[in-house]
Enzyme design. Sequence first.
Site, PDB file in Angstrom:
ATOM      1  N   HIS A   1     -41.563 119.299  80.098  1.00 29.33           N
ATOM      2  CA  HIS A   1     -42.613 118.451  79.549  1.00 29.33           C
ATOM      3  C   HIS A   1     -42.599 117.123  80.292  1.00 29.33           C
ATOM      4  O   HIS A   1     -41.648 116.800  80.996  1.00 29.33           O
ATOM      5  CB  HIS A   1     -42.395 118.211  78.054  1.00 29.33           C
ATOM      6  CG  HIS A   1     -41.183 117.369  77.789  1.00 29.33           C
ATOM      7  ND1 HIS A   1     -39.912 117.906  77.732  1.00 29.33           N
ATOM      8  CD2 HIS A   1     -41.035 116.033  77.630  1.00 29.33           C
ATOM      9  CE1 HIS A   1     -39.041 116.930  77.530  1.00 29.33           C
ATOM     10  NE2 HIS A   1     -39.692 115.782  77.464  1.00 29.33           N
TER      11      HIS A   1
ATOM     12  N   HIS B   1     -42.693 111.925  84.952  1.00 32.86           N
ATOM     13  CA  HIS B   1     -41.888 112.963  85.590  1.00 32.86           C
ATOM     14  C   HIS B   1     -41.561 114.069  84.599  1.00 32.86           C
ATOM     15  O   HIS B   1     -41.615 113.873  83.388  1.00 32.86           O
ATOM     16  CB  HIS B   1     -40.586 112.376  86.150  1.00 32.86           C
ATOM     17  CG  HIS B   1     -39.638 111.975  85.069  1.00 32.86           C
ATOM     18  ND1 HIS B   1     -39.782 110.801  84.356  1.00 32.86           N
ATOM     19  CD2 HIS B   1     -38.546 112.604  84.561  1.00 32.86           C
ATOM     20  CE1 HIS B   1     -38.813 110.717  83.457  1.00 32.86           C
ATOM     21  NE2 HIS B   1     -38.052 111.802  83.552  1.00 32.86           N
TER      22      HIS B   1
END
Length: 176
Positions: A43, A125
């Site tokens: 995620h 990220h």
Amino acid sequence: MPESKRLFFALTLPDEIQQQIIHWRAASFPSDAGRPVAAANLHLTLAFLGDVSAQKQRALIALAERIHQPEFTLTLDDAGQWLRSRVIWLGTRQPPRGLLQLANMLRSQAARSGCWQSPQPFHPHITLLRDASHAVAIPPPGFRWSVPVTEFVLYESQFVRGRTRYTPLCHLPLRP
């Protein structure tokens, strides 16, 4: 004392892209590079909230539901390593404006609601590997995934029987 949950807002990846990233990671990094993050746990965190009471959770969801943010496409075309935090990550060279706006709104709402917010700037990220104790060669550019972003999710993070599990609590659609 009221029960609290460890929460964060994040973007999820479609299953097909999760699997493509898992295969790319296996082919791109040596097996001793670090501890792989499970496909289901891939995620992009927008705002970490920390331990949140049920009352504050309801308030944060109500605030998040009022966000007007159009859908956007996230291009995953960058990777790197943070030696201090021992993480190898996948990210974007050019974060779309929609991503930055959404993260800023959620982080601001969380801070105003009294949730802990990292003093670090937002660096979008996806953590691929944890406990990367030594430097590894990062694959050269050429990998690329385009992810349509139509919603964001409120997750609960739980550590159960030696494993971290992320449970979606609320899906919030993006809308203009």
